[in-house]
Design an enzyme around this catalytic site. Structure first.
Site, PDB file in Angstrom:
ATOM      1  N   ASP A  19       0.852  -1.174   0.000  1.00 27.54           N
ATOM      2  CA  ASP A  19       0.000   0.000   0.000  1.00 27.54           C
ATOM      3  C   ASP A  19       0.897   1.236   0.000  1.00 27.54           C
ATOM      4  O   ASP A  19       2.115   1.144   0.173  1.00 27.54           O
ATOM      5  CB  ASP A  19      -0.889  -0.040   1.255  1.00 27.54           C
ATOM      6  CG  ASP A  19      -1.733   1.205   1.417  1.00 27.54           C
ATOM      7  OD1 ASP A  19      -2.420   1.575   0.452  1.00 27.54           O
ATOM      8  OD2 ASP A  19      -1.695   1.818   2.495  1.00 27.54           O
ATOM      9  N   ALA A  21      -0.179   5.276   1.221  1.00 32.04           N
ATOM     10  CA  ALA A  21      -0.369   6.135   2.401  1.00 32.04           C
ATOM     11  C   ALA A  21      -0.555   5.314   3.664  1.00 32.04           C
ATOM     12  O   ALA A  21      -1.397   4.428   3.733  1.00 32.04           O
ATOM     13  CB  ALA A  21      -1.571   7.051   2.201  1.00 32.04           C
ATOM     14  N   ALA A  52     -14.030   9.298   9.653  1.00 33.26           N
ATOM     15  CA  ALA A  52     -13.346   9.504   8.382  1.00 33.26           C
ATOM     16  C   ALA A  52     -12.353   8.389   8.092  1.00 33.26           C
ATOM     17  O   ALA A  52     -12.136   8.024   6.935  1.00 33.26           O
ATOM     18  CB  ALA A  52     -12.625  10.851   8.385  1.00 33.26           C
ATOM     19  N   MET A  56     -10.907   3.507   5.507  1.00 31.54           N
ATOM     20  CA  MET A  56      -9.650   3.824   4.837  1.00 31.54           C
ATOM     21  C   MET A  56      -9.113   2.613   4.081  1.00 31.54           C
ATOM     22  O   MET A  56      -9.187   1.479   4.546  1.00 31.54           O
ATOM     23  CB  MET A  56      -8.611   4.310   5.843  1.00 31.54           C
ATOM     24  CG  MET A  56      -7.454   5.063   5.200  1.00 31.54           C
ATOM     25  SD  MET A  56      -7.955   6.679   4.547  1.00 31.54           S
ATOM     26  CE  MET A  56      -8.067   7.650   6.039  1.00 31.54           C
ATOM     27  N   LYS A  60     -11.575   6.048  -3.256  1.00 32.27           N
ATOM     28  CA  LYS A  60     -12.047   7.233  -2.539  1.00 32.27           C
ATOM     29  C   LYS A  60     -13.554   7.489  -2.714  1.00 32.27           C
ATOM     30  O   LYS A  60     -14.196   7.988  -1.780  1.00 32.27           O
ATOM     31  CB  LYS A  60     -11.222   8.466  -2.946  1.00 32.27           C
ATOM     32  CG  LYS A  60      -9.741   8.310  -2.592  1.00 32.27           C
ATOM     33  CD  LYS A  60      -9.530   7.751  -1.185  1.00 32.27           C
ATOM     34  CE  LYS A  60      -8.082   7.421  -0.889  1.00 32.27           C
ATOM     35  NZ  LYS A  60      -7.932   6.521   0.269  1.00 32.27           N
ATOM     36  N   HIS A  63     -15.093   5.196  -0.330  1.00 30.71           N
ATOM     37  CA  HIS A  63     -14.826   5.689   1.018  1.00 30.71           C
ATOM     38  C   HIS A  63     -15.825   6.796   1.384  1.00 30.71           C
ATOM     39  O   HIS A  63     -16.409   6.785   2.474  1.00 30.71           O
ATOM     40  CB  HIS A  63     -13.390   6.211   1.086  1.00 30.71           C
ATOM     41  CG  HIS A  63     -12.909   6.534   2.459  1.00 30.71           C
ATOM     42  ND1 HIS A  63     -11.650   6.220   2.894  1.00 30.71           N
ATOM     43  CD2 HIS A  63     -13.505   7.159   3.501  1.00 30.71           C
ATOM     44  CE1 HIS A  63     -11.502   6.643   4.142  1.00 30.71           C
ATOM     45  NE2 HIS A  63     -12.615   7.227   4.527  1.00 30.71           N
ATOM     46  N   ARG A 167     -10.409  -2.258  -3.410  1.00 34.36           N
ATOM     47  CA  ARG A 167     -10.490  -2.949  -2.134  1.00 34.36           C
ATOM     48  C   ARG A 167     -11.889  -2.815  -1.530  1.00 34.36           C
ATOM     49  O   ARG A 167     -12.538  -1.800  -1.761  1.00 34.36           O
ATOM     50  CB  ARG A 167      -9.466  -2.348  -1.150  1.00 34.36           C
ATOM     51  CG  ARG A 167      -8.037  -2.390  -1.628  1.00 34.36           C
ATOM     52  CD  ARG A 167      -7.208  -1.524  -0.695  1.00 34.36           C
ATOM     53  NE  ARG A 167      -5.835  -1.404  -1.169  1.00 34.36           N
ATOM     54  CZ  ARG A 167      -5.072  -0.335  -0.931  1.00 34.36           C
ATOM     55  NH1 ARG A 167      -5.543   0.684  -0.241  1.00 34.36           N
ATOM     56  NH2 ARG A 167      -3.829  -0.300  -1.376  1.00 34.36           N
ATOM     57  N   ASP A 193      -1.866  -0.993   5.876  1.00 34.73           N
ATOM     58  CA  ASP A 193      -2.140  -0.502   7.230  1.00 34.73           C
ATOM     59  C   ASP A 193      -3.622  -0.435   7.570  1.00 34.73           C
ATOM     60  O   ASP A 193      -3.980   0.091   8.628  1.00 34.73           O
ATOM     61  CB  ASP A 193      -1.516   0.883   7.418  1.00 34.73           C
ATOM     62  CG  ASP A 193      -2.137   1.927   6.493  1.00 34.73           C
ATOM     63  OD1 ASP A 193      -2.142   1.700   5.270  1.00 34.73           O
ATOM     64  OD2 ASP A 193      -2.619   2.956   6.989  1.00 34.73           O
TER      65      ASP A 193
END
Length: 276
Positions: A19, A21, A52, A56, A60, A63, A167, A193
């Protein structure tokens, strides 16, 4: 016949799919979290940092939709606009998100300590380095440049929109396998992460290593993380590690710097017939 027999891969790991970020750069995965909050706040909807961060790792748009349909956020939306948060609302929020994210992303391209050394170690073991992200290609441009300057250049990069679904589905990881010409899935390890990263790896049939301390689940800048009192910091890491472990990660480590040692352990397991 009483017994049947199944083919078993006994070779080493051939590739790691990382990944971006929160895993290799942007300590604490702060850039997207801040923008998600800002684009909802611009519409008079207060979204907490925890809300928020919860989805993750997903593309986006997905998300944003997940944040907007969170029961508490949706209640605020309905009170203000007289209706539930819908896909068309996510479309409008997304239109604001992308330029806002692009405008600030260069400020969040700090490399996470140990990234370059860990990648060099994996390459020394004969592994290819793939990568994938929930960012779109235009958002990723600054990330690529900063990573290259720091000495990190993966062999493949796949972004949100490069596959029909992102994902937690396996498509981005499988795209890396095709591009890198690496198989079977047992010869691949996904490193990320977030829960979505873990689920992506599991859904592809790969090994998964989750990084807990320096990514999204703790969510702190490097400066804030390292300045924190040790017992308080460890409590945050323990909470993050438990969440990622419960998501199904085969291994949970503090950061990418710990990955090469885990790869050696996975290779040992593979050599005697272990599998994800």
């Amino acid at each position: 016949m009483t017994f049947t027999y199944q083919r078993s891969y006994r070779g080493p790991l051939k590739a790691a799919v990382l990944d971006w970020a929160g895993t290799v750069m942007d300590h604490g995965c702060r850039a997207p979290a801040a923008v998600f909050q800002a684009v909802f706040e611009a519409r008079g909807i207060t979204v907490s940092e925890a809300q928020a961060r919860e989805p993750m790792g997903r593309p986006k748009w997905d998300h944003i939709y997940a944040v907007g349909t969170n029961p508490d956020v949706n209640a605020l939306w309905k009170a203000k606009f007289g209706k539930d948060f819908e896909a068309t609302d996510a479309d409008e929020v997304y239109k604001d998100f992308v330029p806002h994210q692009i405008s600030i992303i260069a400020d969040y391209c700090d490399m996470i300590p140990g990234t370059v050394d860990a990648v060099h170690a994996l390459r020394a073991m004969g592994m290819k380095i793939g990568s994938c992200t929930g960012y779109t290609p235009d958002i990723m441009e600054a990330c690529r440049k900063a990573a290259k300057t720091a000495g990190y250049v993966p062999d493949a990069i796949f972004c949100a929109g490069d596959t029909p679904k992102g994902r937690p589905g396996p498509a981005l990881l499988l795209a890396n396998m095709i591009e890198l010409d690496v198989y079977p899935p047992q010869a691949v390890v996904k490193i990320g992460d977030t829960v979505a990263d873990v689920e992506e790896g599991l859904n592809a049939g790969a090994w998964t290593i989750a990084v807990a301390a320096r990514g999204n689940e703790v969510g702190l800048s490097r400066e804030a993380f390292e300045a924190m009192e040790a017992t308080q910091r460890q409590a945050l890491i323990d909470t993050a590690s438990e969440k990622l472990s419960k998501a199904g990660a085969h291994y949970v480590v503090d950061s990418i710097a710990d990955v090469p040692a885990v790869v050696e352990e996975i290779n040992a397991r593979l050599s005697y017939g272990g599998h994800p």
